[in-house]
Design a protein around this motif. Structure first.
Motif, PDB file in Angstrom:
ATOM      1  N   THR A 186       8.355 -20.273 -12.688  1.00  0.00           N
ATOM      2  CA  THR A 186       9.360 -19.894 -11.694  1.00  0.00           C
ATOM      3  C   THR A 186      10.664 -20.600 -12.039  1.00  0.00           C
ATOM      4  O   THR A 186      10.733 -21.387 -12.982  1.00  0.00           O
ATOM      5  CB  THR A 186       8.916 -20.287 -10.270  1.00  0.00           C
ATOM      6  OG1 THR A 186       8.929 -21.721 -10.157  1.00  0.00           O
ATOM      7  CG2 THR A 186       7.526 -19.759  -9.957  1.00  0.00           C
ATOM      8  N   SER A 187      11.688 -20.340 -11.239  1.00  0.00           N
ATOM      9  CA  SER A 187      12.990 -20.972 -11.472  1.00  0.00           C
ATOM     10  C   SER A 187      13.052 -22.397 -10.927  1.00  0.00           C
ATOM     11  O   SER A 187      14.029 -23.108 -11.163  1.00  0.00           O
ATOM     12  CB  SER A 187      14.100 -20.133 -10.824  1.00  0.00           C
ATOM     13  OG  SER A 187      13.871 -20.023  -9.422  1.00  0.00           O
ATOM     14  N   ALA A 188      12.018 -22.818 -10.187  1.00  0.00           N
ATOM     15  CA  ALA A 188      12.025 -24.166  -9.613  1.00  0.00           C
ATOM     16  C   ALA A 188      12.012 -25.215 -10.715  1.00  0.00           C
ATOM     17  O   ALA A 188      11.347 -25.055 -11.741  1.00  0.00           O
ATOM     18  CB  ALA A 188      10.823 -24.348  -8.704  1.00  0.00           C
ATOM     19  N   ARG A 189      12.746 -26.303 -10.518  1.00  0.00           N
ATOM     20  CA  ARG A 189      12.831 -27.348 -11.519  1.00  0.00           C
ATOM     21  C   ARG A 189      12.950 -28.706 -10.834  1.00  0.00           C
ATOM     22  O   ARG A 189      13.396 -28.798  -9.688  1.00  0.00           O
ATOM     23  CB  ARG A 189      14.028 -27.124 -12.442  1.00  0.00           C
ATOM     24  CG  ARG A 189      15.361 -27.223 -11.727  1.00  0.00           C
ATOM     25  CD  ARG A 189      16.545 -26.909 -12.629  1.00  0.00           C
ATOM     26  NE  ARG A 189      17.803 -27.161 -11.944  1.00  0.00           N
ATOM     27  CZ  ARG A 189      18.391 -26.326 -11.109  1.00  0.00           C
ATOM     28  NH1 ARG A 189      17.841 -25.163 -10.852  1.00  0.00           N
ATOM     29  NH2 ARG A 189      19.533 -26.651 -10.521  1.00  0.00           N
ATOM     30  N   VAL A 190      12.557 -29.741 -11.540  1.00  0.00           N
ATOM     31  CA  VAL A 190      12.704 -31.101 -11.032  1.00  0.00           C
ATOM     32  C   VAL A 190      14.178 -31.380 -10.780  1.00  0.00           C
ATOM     33  O   VAL A 190      15.039 -31.055 -11.605  1.00  0.00           O
ATOM     34  CB  VAL A 190      12.116 -32.115 -12.034  1.00  0.00           C
ATOM     35  CG1 VAL A 190      12.455 -33.540 -11.607  1.00  0.00           C
ATOM     36  CG2 VAL A 190      10.608 -31.949 -12.137  1.00  0.00           C
ATOM     37  N   GLY A 191      14.465 -31.973  -9.631  1.00  0.00           N
ATOM     38  CA  GLY A 191      15.841 -32.292  -9.261  1.00  0.00           C
ATOM     39  C   GLY A 191      16.500 -31.231  -8.405  1.00  0.00           C
ATOM     40  O   GLY A 191      17.553 -31.488  -7.806  1.00  0.00           O
ATOM     41  N   GLN A 192      15.899 -30.064  -8.309  1.00  0.00           N
ATOM     42  CA  GLN A 192      16.503 -28.956  -7.556  1.00  0.00           C
ATOM     43  C   GLN A 192      16.436 -29.215  -6.053  1.00  0.00           C
ATOM     44  O   GLN A 192      15.427 -29.680  -5.538  1.00  0.00           O
ATOM     45  CB  GLN A 192      15.777 -27.656  -7.886  1.00  0.00           C
ATOM     46  CG  GLN A 192      16.404 -26.408  -7.308  1.00  0.00           C
ATOM     47  CD  GLN A 192      15.667 -25.157  -7.752  1.00  0.00           C
ATOM     48  OE1 GLN A 192      14.459 -25.180  -7.969  1.00  0.00           O
ATOM     49  NE2 GLN A 192      16.393 -24.061  -7.899  1.00  0.00           N
ATOM     50  N   ARG A 193      17.528 -28.904  -5.361  1.00  0.00           N
ATOM     51  CA  ARG A 193      17.557 -28.965  -3.897  1.00  0.00           C
ATOM     52  C   ARG A 193      17.305 -27.572  -3.353  1.00  0.00           C
ATOM     53  O   ARG A 193      17.845 -26.589  -3.847  1.00  0.00           O
ATOM     54  CB  ARG A 193      18.913 -29.471  -3.386  1.00  0.00           C
ATOM     55  CG  ARG A 193      19.233 -30.896  -3.748  1.00  0.00           C
ATOM     56  CD  ARG A 193      20.323 -31.466  -2.863  1.00  0.00           C
ATOM     57  NE  ARG A 193      21.481 -30.592  -2.715  1.00  0.00           N
ATOM     58  CZ  ARG A 193      22.433 -30.754  -1.795  1.00  0.00           C
ATOM     59  NH1 ARG A 193      22.343 -31.750  -0.930  1.00  0.00           N
ATOM     60  NH2 ARG A 193      23.463 -29.928  -1.718  1.00  0.00           N
TER      61      ARG A 193
END
Length: 259
Positions: free
Chosen positions: A128-135
């Motif tokens: 998915t587009s989710a990534r570490v650091g994402q708000r």
């Protein structure tokens, strides 16, 4: 000086630097000319900011294009390391991913948002587009809704007033009364579901991490494709595993605070 949630006298030069950095985060590799076209700032102003940020290793330049520098990674790791549940939460996330084979996220609540701290994917090939650091907005996520359900109504309403209920998919709850009803159900069972509300075809279950006072400070979610993560697996099996992990985190946090 008393802490204030928002400054009523912002430093405009700092805000200009932040706007440039945010633009380069969204669209890396912009040139001075492109930034001038895209931002409501004078070319000379943007140029001075770029040079200052570059001189302090916050930006790097390659063939006339600017990128965020790796010095931000050091800042980010320092920020993440101060999260009191990060180490114990990361261990539980790894264990859940191994047990379920699904993607598991550890998040922190900061202000009005959820921030992705750590993920483990188990055997799941899901991307998915989710990534570490994402708000992310709290109401769009399983862990985020679990956090909202742990707040008192005044704080919940204040977040809605400030951020609204932005729609990500056709399933995202954007009506405050409907969301309130769901939060009531989440409080009763202790965990939240996300059925295609952040990404079409993705289901998830999430639960909050609380401090000693019961204040929500983060959460964990387990997610997977809706054609697999459904029925009793979604409604019963995954929540049982998730709540067991959350209990271990709470025990560790209480133990560490008494040493």
């Amino acid at each position: 000086m008393e802490d204030s949630p928002r400054s009523n006298r912002p430093v405009t030069t700092t805000e200009s630097s932040i706007r440039i950095l945010e633009r380069l985060q969204r669209d890396p590799g912009r040139t001075l000319d492109e930034l001038t076209d895209e931002l409501d700032l004078a070319r000379s102003t943007i140029h001075r900011h770029l040079l200052t940020l570059e001189d302090n290793d916050l930006l790097v330049r390659e063939d006339g294009r600017f990128y965020l520098g790796l010095r931000f990674l050091d800042f980010g790791i320092s920020a993440r390391n101060r999260v009191p549940f990060f180490d114990v939460g990361r261990r539980q996330v790894d264990r859940l991913a191994e047990e379920t084979g699904e993607k598991v996220w550890l998040v922190a609540k900061e202000g009005d948002f959820s921030v992705h701290l750590y993920k483990a994917s188990g055997e799941s090939p899901l991307r998915t587009s989710a990534r570490v650091g994402q708000r992310r907005y709290l109401h769009q996520l399983a862990a985020g809704k679990a956090i909202l359900a742990s707040l008192d109504d005044d704080e919940f309403q204040a977040i809605v007033d400030r951020q609204g209920l932005l729609q990500m998919t056709e399933h995202t709850i954007t009506d405050v009364d409907e969301l309130r009803e769901e939060l009531d159900a989440i409080r009763e069972r202790g965990y939240a579901f996300n059925t295609g509300e952040s990404i079409e075809g993705l289901n998830a279950v999430g639960a909050p991490i609380r401090d000693e006072d019961g204040t929500p400070i983060g959460g964990i979610s387990i997610s997977g494709p809706a054609n697999r993560v459904k029925g009793d697996y979604l409604k019963t099996e995954l929540p049982d595993k998730l709540l067991a992990a959350i209990d271990e985190i709470h025990i560790n946090l209480r133990y560490s605070s008494t040493r």
